[in-house]
Design an enzyme around this catalytic site. Structure first.
Site, short mmCIF file in Angstrom:
data_model
loop_
_atom_site.label_atom_id
_atom_site.label_comp_id
_atom_site.label_asym_id
_atom_site.label_seq_id
_atom_site.Cartn_x
_atom_site.Cartn_y
_atom_site.Cartn_z
N PHE A 12 156.95 31.80 -21.52
CA PHE A 12 156.17 31.77 -22.78
C PHE A 12 154.97 30.80 -22.67
CE2 PHE A 12 156.44 29.48 -27.10
CZ PHE A 12 155.43 30.23 -27.67
N ASP A 60 162.49 30.01 -6.35
CA ASP A 60 163.43 29.28 -7.21
C ASP A 60 163.26 27.78 -6.92
OD1 ASP A 60 165.61 28.16 -8.43
OD2 ASP A 60 167.06 29.62 -7.66
N THR A 101 168.35 23.89 -12.65
CA THR A 101 166.90 24.13 -12.72
C THR A 101 166.16 22.90 -13.26
OG1 THR A 101 167.00 26.52 -12.90
CG2 THR A 101 165.12 25.46 -13.97
N THR A 131 159.80 17.95 -23.70
CA THR A 131 160.04 18.34 -25.09
C THR A 131 160.32 17.13 -25.97
OG1 THR A 131 161.70 19.44 -26.48
CG2 THR A 131 162.43 18.76 -24.32
N ASP A 132 160.09 17.28 -27.27
CA ASP A 132 160.44 16.20 -28.20
C ASP A 132 161.95 16.07 -28.38
OD1 ASP A 132 160.89 18.50 -29.70
OD2 ASP A 132 159.72 17.87 -31.45
N GLU A 133 162.70 17.09 -27.91
CA GLU A 133 164.15 17.08 -28.14
C GLU A 133 164.84 15.94 -27.39
OE1 GLU A 133 166.00 20.94 -28.35
OE2 GLU A 133 164.10 21.90 -28.80
N TYR A 156 170.65 21.06 -22.98
CA TYR A 156 169.23 21.30 -22.69
C TYR A 156 168.43 20.00 -22.78
CZ TYR A 156 164.32 22.35 -23.74
OH TYR A 156 162.94 22.34 -23.74
N ALA A 158 169.44 16.96 -22.82
CA ALA A 158 169.89 15.94 -21.87
C ALA A 158 169.33 16.22 -20.47
CB ALA A 158 171.42 15.88 -21.83
N LYS A 160 166.50 17.80 -19.85
CA LYS A 160 165.07 17.48 -19.87
C LYS A 160 164.87 15.96 -19.85
CE LYS A 160 161.94 19.91 -20.20
NZ LYS A 160 161.12 20.66 -19.19
N PRO A 211 170.13 35.69 -38.75
CA PRO A 211 171.14 34.63 -38.68
C PRO A 211 170.55 33.24 -38.88
CG PRO A 211 170.58 35.44 -36.47
CD PRO A 211 169.74 36.21 -37.43
N ASN A 255 164.10 25.44 -41.58
CA ASN A 255 164.29 26.79 -41.02
C ASN A 255 164.30 27.86 -42.12
OD1 ASN A 255 164.49 25.69 -38.48
ND2 ASN A 255 166.72 25.63 -38.47
N ARG A 287 175.04 25.63 -35.25
CA ARG A 287 174.98 25.28 -33.82
C ARG A 287 175.74 23.96 -33.61
NH1 ARG A 287 168.99 24.60 -31.63
NH2 ARG A 287 169.13 26.79 -31.04
P1 NAD Z 1 160.60 29.93 -21.08
O1 NAD Z 1 162.09 29.96 -21.04
O2 NAD Z 1 159.86 30.93 -21.90
O3 NAD Z 1 160.03 30.05 -19.59
C1 NAD Z 1 160.57 29.36 -18.51
C2 NAD Z 1 160.02 29.96 -17.22
O4 NAD Z 1 160.60 29.23 -16.12
C3 NAD Z 1 160.39 31.43 -17.03
O5 NAD Z 1 159.26 32.15 -16.58
C4 NAD Z 1 161.47 31.39 -15.96
O6 NAD Z 1 161.49 32.57 -15.15
C5 NAD Z 1 161.06 30.16 -15.15
N1 NAD Z 1 162.20 29.57 -14.44
C6 NAD Z 1 163.42 29.28 -14.95
N2 NAD Z 1 164.22 28.78 -13.98
C7 NAD Z 1 163.48 28.74 -12.84
C8 NAD Z 1 163.74 28.32 -11.51
N3 NAD Z 1 164.95 27.85 -11.16
N4 NAD Z 1 162.74 28.40 -10.59
C9 NAD Z 1 161.51 28.89 -10.95
N5 NAD Z 1 161.22 29.32 -12.19
C10 NAD Z 1 162.19 29.24 -13.13
O7 NAD Z 1 160.22 28.44 -21.50
P2 NAD Z 1 159.02 27.90 -22.40
O8 NAD Z 1 159.43 27.94 -23.81
O9 NAD Z 1 157.77 28.55 -21.97
O10 NAD Z 1 159.02 26.37 -21.95
C11 NAD Z 1 158.25 25.93 -20.84
C12 NAD Z 1 158.41 24.45 -20.67
O11 NAD Z 1 157.97 23.78 -21.85
C13 NAD Z 1 159.85 24.00 -20.45
O12 NAD Z 1 159.84 22.97 -19.50
C14 NAD Z 1 160.30 23.50 -21.80
O13 NAD Z 1 161.28 22.50 -21.67
C15 NAD Z 1 159.00 22.94 -22.35
N6 NAD Z 1 158.87 22.95 -23.81
C16 NAD Z 1 159.11 24.08 -24.53
C17 NAD Z 1 158.94 24.06 -25.92
C18 NAD Z 1 159.15 25.31 -26.74
O14 NAD Z 1 159.09 25.24 -27.97
N7 NAD Z 1 159.37 26.46 -26.16
C19 NAD Z 1 158.55 22.89 -26.56
C20 NAD Z 1 158.31 21.74 -25.78
C21 NAD Z 1 158.47 21.79 -24.42
P1 TYD Z 2 165.11 27.46 -31.56
O1 TYD Z 2 163.98 28.42 -31.71
O2 TYD Z 2 166.28 27.85 -30.72
O3 TYD Z 2 164.46 26.08 -31.06
P2 TYD Z 2 165.14 24.61 -30.90
O4 TYD Z 2 166.60 24.72 -31.03
O5 TYD Z 2 164.74 24.24 -29.50
O6 TYD Z 2 164.51 23.77 -31.96
O7 TYD Z 2 165.66 27.10 -33.00
C1 TYD Z 2 164.82 26.58 -34.01
C2 TYD Z 2 165.69 26.23 -35.20
O8 TYD Z 2 166.21 27.45 -35.75
C3 TYD Z 2 166.90 25.39 -34.85
O9 TYD Z 2 167.13 24.46 -35.91
C4 TYD Z 2 168.04 26.39 -34.77
C5 TYD Z 2 167.64 27.45 -35.77
N1 TYD Z 2 168.07 28.84 -35.45
C6 TYD Z 2 168.72 29.60 -36.44
O10 TYD Z 2 168.96 29.14 -37.57
N2 TYD Z 2 169.09 30.87 -36.12
C7 TYD Z 2 168.86 31.41 -34.89
O11 TYD Z 2 169.25 32.59 -34.65
C8 TYD Z 2 168.18 30.62 -33.91
C9 TYD Z 2 167.89 31.17 -32.54
C10 TYD Z 2 167.79 29.33 -34.24
#
Ligand code: NAD
Ligand code: TYD
Length: 351
Positions: A12, A60, A101, A131-133, A156, A158, A160, A211, A255, A287
């Site tokens: 993404f 990988d 990973t 991530t902020d998590e 997750y 932990a 990161k 959900p 949410n 969750r």
């Molecule tokens: P995503 O799950 O959409 O994409 C992850 C990508 O990494 C995928 O293309 C997957 O194929 C690849 N990948 C997974 N395991 C791999 C491996 N072992 N070797 C090579 N490639 C591998 O994730 P995203 O939401 O795009 O997040 C990207 C980064 O940003 C992550 O590090 C995540 O922790 C961080 N991040 C995400 C968010 C969010 O809201 N999505 C917010 C803050 C930070």
């Molecule tokens: P998510 O998109 O999984 O991001 P994160 O857990 O990394 O913040 O979830 C966002 C919020 O939405 C989180 O508080 C969990 C909630 N959630 C639901 O209520 N229903 C769902 O089906 C999902 C996937 C998340």
């Protein structure tokens, strides 16, 4: 000429970062390394796949030998590391993938960079995207700043947090030129529909129940993905070695409120009777270890590097819904096959 390794570029956020770098910097060679897990999708990059400065490598990051060989062959001078297992719910049911990973994979990249970057360190950069998590959960008030103590609760977060610590350790111990950013929840085109916003859009499309975990009162701070990519571009180029930057849009939503807003907008877009999508809302089992609230203070990034988010949420969420409705074949493709099994396992348990 820069040779930049971007990991996780088929995912993404990674796909938006790859596109930005390939288009904005024709003089850089961009290598997108991705394992193509369920979350990686080369269709996300169709529009730029033939650009002369774009290269794809299927690999990988858990395979340390393969990563060393790739550094040997390509002599990357920078890494922008996004590859990760990224979904909290999956980390609860299968933590080991996250350990491998997110932790081992990151160390493999750090080792390769350390091994090959022996000179001209001022021209090298290892940028770790986090991530902020990692900061854990806030109460009703307050914000995460760069110095907030780490307190992760899910496998997750932990994993990161561990990778962030390792990146800092390689900086302090081996003088590896690193920079880290910690971003809040992203939304926008190409997000895999296991995450809240695209899952809700997809379920409304299919008239499936929506959900909501627990009471829907958990708060997330949402940032449009392109604004995250713009921040990454800025930090990559002018961020200070060894520093951490928080990224977030000052855009907190409960949410349940964001779900109701999406229902309203989807009713309008799909010409459905007002209120019909809201009837699909279903409260399900919460969750485990669900963090109550995330909220980022990004003033360091704004004041020191001059970043400002470009989109207001109302516009970003409309653009996002439009993208999913205009790209229904993309959604259908990624929600077939294994997704159905995942969905059944994840949500049957929650009834
Ligand atoms: P995503 O799950 O959409 O994409 C992850 C990508 O990494 C995928 O293309 C997957 O194929 C690849 N990948 C997974 N395991 C791999 C491996 N072992 N070797 C090579 N490639 C591998 O994730 P995203 O939401 O795009 O997040 C990207 C980064 O940003 C992550 O590090 C995540 O922790 C961080 N991040 C995400 C968010 C969010 O809201 N999505 C917010 C803050 C930070
Ligand atoms: P998510 O998109 O999984 O991001 P994160 O857990 O990394 O913040 O979830 C966002 C919020 O939405 C989180 O508080 C969990 C909630 N959630 C639901 O209520 N229903 C769902 O089906 C999902 C996937 C998340």
């Amino acid at each position: 000429m820069k040779k930049i390794l971007i990991t996780g570029g088929a995912g993404f956020i990674g796909s938006h970062v790859v596109r930005l770098f390939v288009e904005k910097y024709p003089g850089y060679q961009i290598y997108n390394l991705d394992k193509l897990t369920y979350a990686g999708n080369l269709a996300n990059l169709k529009d730029i796949e033939n650009k002369p400065n774009y290269h794809f490598i299927k690999a990988d990051i858990v395979d340390g030998d393969a990563i060393m060989k790739l550094f040997e062959t390509h002599r990357f001078d920078s890494v922008v590391h996004l590859a990760a297992e990224s979904h909290v719910d999956r980390s609860i049911s299968n933590p080991m993938e996250f350990i491998l990973t997110n932790i081992v994979g990151t160390v493999n990249l750090l080792n390769a960079a350390r091994h090959y970057w022996c000179e001209n360190l001022e021209e090298k950069r290892f940028y770790h995207i986090s991530t902020d998590e990692v900061y854990g959960s806030l109460g009703e008030t307050g914000f995460f700043v760069e110095t907030t103590k780490y307190d992760p609760h899910s496998p997750y977060s932990a994993s990161k947090a561990s990778s962030d610590h390792l990146v800092r350790a390689y900086h302090d111990t081996y003088k590896l030129p690193v920079v880290i950013s910690n971003c809040s929840n992203n939304y926008g085109p190409n997000q895999f529909p296991e995450k809240l916003i695209p899952l809700i859009i997809n379920n409304i499309r299919h008239n499936k129940s929506l959900p909501v975990y627990g009471k829907g009162e958990n708060v997330r701070d949402w940032l449009y993905v392109v604004d995250h990519a713009r921040a990454i571009d800025l930090i990559f180029h002018i961020g200070i070695d060894g520093e951490t930057y928080n990224i977030g849009g000052h855009n907190e939503w409960r949410n349940i409120d964001i779900i109701r807003l999406i229902c309203k907008l989807m009713d309008e877009k799909l010409n459905r009777e007002a209120g019909s999508s809201e009837k699909l809302i279903t409260f399900v089992k919460d969750r485990a270890g669900h963090d109550l609230r995330y909220a980022i203070d990004s003033s360091k990034l704004q004041h020191e590097l001059g970043w400002v988010p470009s989109l207001q949420f109302e516009e970003g969420i409309r653009k996002t819904i439009d993208w999913y409705l205009e790209n229904q074949p993309w959604l259908d493709e990624v929600t077939s096959g294994n997704y159905l099994k995942y969905y059944e396992q994840q949500y049957d348990l929650k009834r």
